[in-house]
Write an enzyme that holds these catalytic residues in place. Structure first.
Site, PDB file in Angstrom:
ATOM      1  N   HIS A  31       4.259  -0.986  22.191  1.00  0.00           N
ATOM      2  CA  HIS A  31       3.508  -2.217  22.463  1.00  0.00           C
ATOM      3  C   HIS A  31       2.153  -1.831  23.039  1.00  0.00           C
ATOM      4  O   HIS A  31       1.966  -0.711  23.525  1.00  0.00           O
ATOM      5  CB  HIS A  31       4.242  -3.106  23.469  1.00  0.00           C
ATOM      6  CG  HIS A  31       5.674  -3.364  23.132  1.00  0.00           C
ATOM      7  ND1 HIS A  31       6.053  -4.252  22.159  1.00  0.00           N
ATOM      8  CD2 HIS A  31       6.823  -2.824  23.640  1.00  0.00           C
ATOM      9  CE1 HIS A  31       7.371  -4.266  22.080  1.00  0.00           C
ATOM     10  NE2 HIS A  31       7.862  -3.415  22.958  1.00  0.00           N
ATOM     11  N   ARG A  41       8.624 -10.305  13.966  1.00  0.00           N
ATOM     12  CA  ARG A  41       9.745 -10.045  14.875  1.00  0.00           C
ATOM     13  C   ARG A  41      10.200 -11.333  15.544  1.00  0.00           C
ATOM     14  O   ARG A  41       9.384 -12.181  15.920  1.00  0.00           O
ATOM     15  CB  ARG A  41       9.321  -9.051  15.956  1.00  0.00           C
ATOM     16  CG  ARG A  41      10.449  -8.602  16.884  1.00  0.00           C
ATOM     17  CD  ARG A  41       9.883  -7.950  18.127  1.00  0.00           C
ATOM     18  NE  ARG A  41      10.842  -7.075  18.787  1.00  0.00           N
ATOM     19  CZ  ARG A  41      10.766  -6.695  20.051  1.00  0.00           C
ATOM     20  NH1 ARG A  41       9.767  -7.127  20.812  1.00  0.00           N
ATOM     21  NH2 ARG A  41      11.662  -5.892  20.593  1.00  0.00           N
ATOM     22  N   ASN A  83       9.966  -4.360  30.978  1.00  0.00           N
ATOM     23  CA  ASN A  83      11.247  -4.953  31.406  1.00  0.00           C
ATOM     24  C   ASN A  83      12.330  -3.890  31.548  1.00  0.00           C
ATOM     25  O   ASN A  83      13.435  -4.021  31.006  1.00  0.00           O
ATOM     26  CB  ASN A  83      11.702  -6.033  30.413  1.00  0.00           C
ATOM     27  CG  ASN A  83      10.702  -7.152  30.273  1.00  0.00           C
ATOM     28  OD1 ASN A  83      10.270  -7.733  31.270  1.00  0.00           O
ATOM     29  ND2 ASN A  83      10.301  -7.447  29.047  1.00  0.00           N
ATOM     30  N   ASP A  97       9.169   3.185  22.403  1.00  0.00           N
ATOM     31  CA  ASP A  97       9.153   1.900  23.110  1.00  0.00           C
ATOM     32  C   ASP A  97       8.143   1.883  24.257  1.00  0.00           C
ATOM     33  O   ASP A  97       8.256   1.084  25.176  1.00  0.00           O
ATOM     34  CB  ASP A  97      10.553   1.518  23.616  1.00  0.00           C
ATOM     35  CG  ASP A  97      10.658   0.065  24.042  1.00  0.00           C
ATOM     36  OD1 ASP A  97       9.898  -0.763  23.498  1.00  0.00           O
ATOM     37  OD2 ASP A  97      11.480  -0.246  24.935  1.00  0.00           O
ATOM     38  N   HIS A 136      16.356  -1.195  18.756  1.00  0.00           N
ATOM     39  CA  HIS A 136      17.013  -0.512  19.873  1.00  0.00           C
ATOM     40  C   HIS A 136      18.540  -0.450  19.743  1.00  0.00           C
ATOM     41  O   HIS A 136      19.281  -0.742  20.691  1.00  0.00           O
ATOM     42  CB  HIS A 136      16.651  -1.192  21.204  1.00  0.00           C
ATOM     43  CG  HIS A 136      15.181  -1.338  21.438  1.00  0.00           C
ATOM     44  ND1 HIS A 136      14.256  -0.367  21.088  1.00  0.00           N
ATOM     45  CD2 HIS A 136      14.458  -2.355  21.979  1.00  0.00           C
ATOM     46  CE1 HIS A 136      13.038  -0.776  21.416  1.00  0.00           C
ATOM     47  NE2 HIS A 136      13.121  -1.981  21.939  1.00  0.00           N
ATOM     48  N   HIS A 163       7.970   2.141  17.266  1.00  0.00           N
ATOM     49  CA  HIS A 163       8.134   1.000  18.172  1.00  0.00           C
ATOM     50  C   HIS A 163       7.389   1.248  19.481  1.00  0.00           C
ATOM     51  O   HIS A 163       7.853   1.978  20.359  1.00  0.00           O
ATOM     52  CB  HIS A 163       9.608   0.737  18.474  1.00  0.00           C
ATOM     53  CG  HIS A 163       9.848  -0.614  19.076  1.00  0.00           C
ATOM     54  ND1 HIS A 163      10.402  -1.667  18.374  1.00  0.00           N
ATOM     55  CD2 HIS A 163       9.596  -1.101  20.317  1.00  0.00           C
ATOM     56  CE1 HIS A 163      10.482  -2.724  19.149  1.00  0.00           C
ATOM     57  NE2 HIS A 163       9.995  -2.404  20.342  1.00  0.00           N
TER      58      HIS A 163
END
Length: 289
Positions: free
Chosen positions: A25, A116, A249, A244, A173, A23
């Site tokens: 990005h 997703r 955020n 992650d 998560h 996971h």
């Protein structure tokens, strides 16, 4: 705002060959991949080159890149990173629930293994659970699965809907539970009940998200680690792990070396480490290299 360390410390833990970060990005560069016109602050660029360098440092060979709402439904930024990853990088797309069959076919051929959907207040809902259940029958045609990200309190409402899925369901998560509430809180127990169904998988990522209050404890994330360890010990064939990165955020800037070293507590035996980092990702994502 940059939410990742430019030069994180080297972790002490040596990961097994073919270890997978399931996971992450990638954001930008914006000159080539523009950010979507979505509300909220835009993160700092976090291009594939920085991700590849981080993985080389951490000893990570394989990776699953998850499309973010930062780039909306234009999955080109992830597709570009997959192509540059020489078979070691795969993807999870964002798409509307009525995405065309031809687009699903194209995404699958490009290395996307799932679609997703977010059920988060700061991202907006957009799609109903029933629409997702209908989509899963089309995902099955392309050997793709469903990935879901939701507020922890929604698990009681969404769980029974996801049980109707025609494909595996991966929960992000650890269901975004509040680690401070412990193992016996209703939200975490509902997550465990879902995992009694082998269709469900969970990412034991986000120890830094489910225990994100600042100032952090010393050592950090002990409550998050405890929940992740419980999931690995009780549902070892259904867990995958991820950093992650670049931690969008967030309440603070996590240390990726610390997140890697936490694995010695989350998966405390060589057998569990192999299962969570190598065997389970291979079974779920089907890496070719």
């Amino acid at each position: 705002m940059q939410t990742y360390m430019t030069h994180p410390p080297q972790p002490a833990l040596r990961l097994p060959p073919y270890a997978c970060d399931a996971h992450v990005h990638v954001f930008g560069p914006t000159a080539r991949f523009a950010y979507a016109n979505t509300p909220g602050a835009k993160p700092a660029e976090a291009p594939k080159e920085k991700l590849f360098a981080l993985h080389k440092q951490l000893g990570i060979t394989r990776c699953v890149i998850v499309q973010s709402m930062v780039h909306g439904f234009d999955n080109a930024v992830v597709e570009d990173a997959i192509a540059a990853g020489n078979g070691h990088y795969l993807g999870v797309a964002l798409a509307p629930a009525d995405v065309a069959h031809t687009e699903l076919k194209r995404l699958a051929a490009a290395g996307f293994r799932a679609v997703r959907f977010n059920f988060m207040k700061h991202l907006g809902m957009g799609t109903t659970p029933d629409e997702l259940v209908a989509l899963t029958h089309r995902l099955a045609d392309h050997q793709m699965h469903l990935q879901v990200h939701f507020e922890s309190s929604l698990i009681h409402e969404l769980g029974p809907c996801f049980q109707k899925s025609a494909v595996p369901v991966v929960i992000d998560h650890m269901g975004r539970v509040d680690a401070a509430l412990g193992l016996h809180h209703a939200d975490f127990q509902a997550l465990c009940r879902l995992l009694n169904d082998a269709k469900f998988h969970v990412k034991v990522s986000g120890i830094d998200r489910i225990q994100a209050r600042v100032p952090l404890t010393v050592p950090p994330y002990t409550q998050g680690i405890a929940l992740a360890q419980h999931l690995v010990q009780n549902f070892s064939h259904q867990c995958v792990w991820g950093t992650d990165w670049p931690h969008p955020n967030h309440t603070h800037v996590p240390d990726d070396g610390v997140l890697v070293d936490a694995l010695q507590h989350i998966a405390p035996t060589p057998e569990l480490m192999q299962r969570v980092l190598v065997d389970n990702p291979q079974a779920l994502y089907r890496f070719e290299n």
